[in-house]
Design an enzyme around this catalytic site. Sequence first.
Site, PDB file in Angstrom:
ATOM      1  NE  ARG A 267      -4.137  -1.903   1.750  1.00  0.00           N
ATOM      2  CZ  ARG A 267      -4.173  -2.925   2.597  1.00  0.00           C
ATOM      3  NH1 ARG A 267      -3.377  -2.927   3.651  1.00  0.00           N
ATOM      4  NH2 ARG A 267      -5.013  -3.907   2.425  1.00  0.00           N
TER       5      ARG A 267
ATOM      6  CE  LYS B 246      -1.499  13.679 -14.210  1.00  0.00           C
ATOM      7  NZ  LYS B 246      -1.885  14.229 -15.518  1.00  0.00           N
TER       8      LYS B 246
ATOM      9  CD  GLU C 153       5.884  16.395 -22.256  1.00  0.00           C
ATOM     10  OE1 GLU C 153       5.344  17.381 -21.741  1.00  0.00           O
ATOM     11  OE2 GLU C 153       5.266  15.340 -22.517  1.00  0.00           O
TER      12      GLU C 153
ATOM     13  CE  LYS D 158       4.321  17.385 -13.747  1.00  0.00           C
ATOM     14  NZ  LYS D 158       4.436  16.205 -14.578  1.00  0.00           N
TER      15      LYS D 158
ATOM     16  CD  GLU E  21      -4.928  16.174 -15.195  1.00  0.00           C
ATOM     17  OE1 GLU E  21      -3.768  15.815 -15.027  1.00  0.00           O
ATOM     18  OE2 GLU E  21      -5.571  15.978 -16.226  1.00  0.00           O
TER      19      GLU E  21
ATOM     20  NE  ARG F 102      -0.389  16.640 -12.456  1.00  0.00           N
ATOM     21  CZ  ARG F 102       0.371  15.893 -11.678  1.00  0.00           C
ATOM     22  NH1 ARG F 102       0.150  15.885 -10.375  1.00  0.00           N
ATOM     23  NH2 ARG F 102       1.346  15.158 -12.167  1.00  0.00           N
TER      24      ARG F 102
ATOM     25  CG  ASN G  68      -2.506  16.517 -19.791  1.00  0.00           C
ATOM     26  OD1 ASN G  68      -1.427  15.944 -19.805  1.00  0.00           O
ATOM     27  ND2 ASN G  68      -3.446  16.252 -18.907  1.00  0.00           N
TER      28      ASN G  68
ATOM     29  CG  HIS H 258       0.053  15.781 -23.334  1.00  0.00           C
ATOM     30  ND1 HIS H 258       0.749  16.967 -23.366  1.00  0.00           N
ATOM     31  CD2 HIS H 258       0.885  14.878 -22.750  1.00  0.00           C
ATOM     32  CE1 HIS H 258       1.941  16.788 -22.815  1.00  0.00           C
ATOM     33  NE2 HIS H 258       2.050  15.530 -22.439  1.00  0.00           N
TER      34      HIS H 258
ATOM     35  CG  HIS I 285      -2.061  10.993 -25.215  1.00  0.00           C
ATOM     36  ND1 HIS I 285      -2.628  11.419 -24.031  1.00  0.00           N
ATOM     37  CD2 HIS I 285      -0.765  10.754 -24.931  1.00  0.00           C
ATOM     38  CE1 HIS I 285      -1.697  11.444 -23.091  1.00  0.00           C
ATOM     39  NE2 HIS I 285      -0.560  11.047 -23.610  1.00  0.00           N
TER      40      HIS I 285
ATOM     41  CG  HIS J 266       4.939  11.368 -24.934  1.00  0.00           C
ATOM     42  ND1 HIS J 266       3.561  11.292 -24.976  1.00  0.00           N
ATOM     43  CD2 HIS J 266       5.237  12.304 -24.006  1.00  0.00           C
ATOM     44  CE1 HIS J 266       3.062  12.147 -24.094  1.00  0.00           C
ATOM     45  NE2 HIS J 266       4.047  12.762 -23.492  1.00  0.00           N
TER      46      HIS J 266
HETATM   47  N1  GLY Z   1       2.376  15.115 -17.502  1.00  0.00           N
HETATM   48  C1  GLY Z   1       1.269  15.831 -17.045  1.00  0.00           C
HETATM   49  C2  GLY Z   1       1.123  15.848 -15.575  1.00  0.00           C
HETATM   50  O1  GLY Z   1       2.002  15.416 -14.854  1.00  0.00           O
HETATM   51  O2  GLY Z   1       0.115  16.283 -15.080  1.00  0.00           O
END
Ligand code: GLY
Length: 369
Positions: free
Chosen positions: A121, A143, A185, A227, A237, A241, A245, A248, A252, A266
């Site tokens: 956990r 993430k 990025e 960030k 998010e 947040r 993206n 993205h 994607h 990517h």
């Molecule tokens: N890569 C986008 C984020 O970490 O929210």
Amino acid sequence: METVHVNLGDRSYDVRIGPGLLAEAGAQIAPILNRKRVWIVTEARVAELHLTALQAALSAEGIESEALILPPGESTKSWKHLTETVEWLLAERVERKDVVIAFGGGVIGDLVGFAAAILRRGVRFVQMPTSLLAQVDSSVGGKTGINSPHGKNLIGAFHQPSLVLADIDVLGTLAPRDFRAGYGEVVKYGGLGSLDFFEWLEVKGPAMAAGDVALRTEAVRRSVQMKADIVERDETEQGDRALLNLGHTFGHALEAATGYSDRLLHGEGVAIGCALAYEVSARMGLMSQEAPSRFREHLAAMGMKRDLSDIAGDLPDADGLITLMGQDKKVEAGKIKFILARGIGEAFVCGTTDMDIVRAVLAEGLAAR
Ligand code: GLY
């Protein structure tokens, strides 16, 4: 060395950025250890280049280490390798207060972070990102996850690292294409939140890409600081947040359309996606017509892919690409939320994007191929 502190209460941590950090890894990590033993999960290419140096740096501080070496590539972000990683850590009797090191690019960081999130956990982990993409984005913010046949990153958890060590020297061993993809990025940060940073990149970007370590350190620091500021406001998010993206949703879909292969990396998808998001923004009357051209000119100056015509091989038609966007995590009640912008550095989450304009921008880009 530069430090960006990510302030998240009892989940706060430092991101340390600079040359020579691999050799200092033992000294950097020792203060957070419960016992002088760590488990490193990495992939074959990184292991060949840097694992001996990392283990020597840990030994120099009396820290024992064991390593699991996984295959390189996106397909490692799978149930199969998650199981392998978790079972290895259990067989190694890793305890809750131990520290696991994710040593590699975004694939390793995401997979190992997720393994750490679910093992007993939640065990602690340190991110040691070795790609530009991982240093500026995926190693920071917690993430973690793996891919599904239904799409990328659809299975995962938020689990913050205890420390991030970004050694800028390691970027010198990247293939130029991988460095440029990571730059997708970096430029995204200028595009989403800072005209000032974008203008800095316009001036300094070429020298940075050519290898200037001080400029690389500064580009990573500024990206990580942006960030961190966003993650501190919105860790899971619920709102802001999603700005991270930018590019993205398009990216994607393009990655899915190209089979997550080396037809499109990517970061290359993100760069093209940012250019498309800007074009949609301009056609919706949100930003000037000049802004998308200026953004794309900078991508060109950096030797980056910037248009759909830069992607080799077949692509679906505009509706096919829009269908692929339907698996995006920002879809709400079946509606795709795009990140659009009112100018360079002024992105926002748009719940009312004109899909006819999206379709037209895609169709024109595809027709130009
Ligand atoms: N890569 C986008 C984020 O970490 O929210």
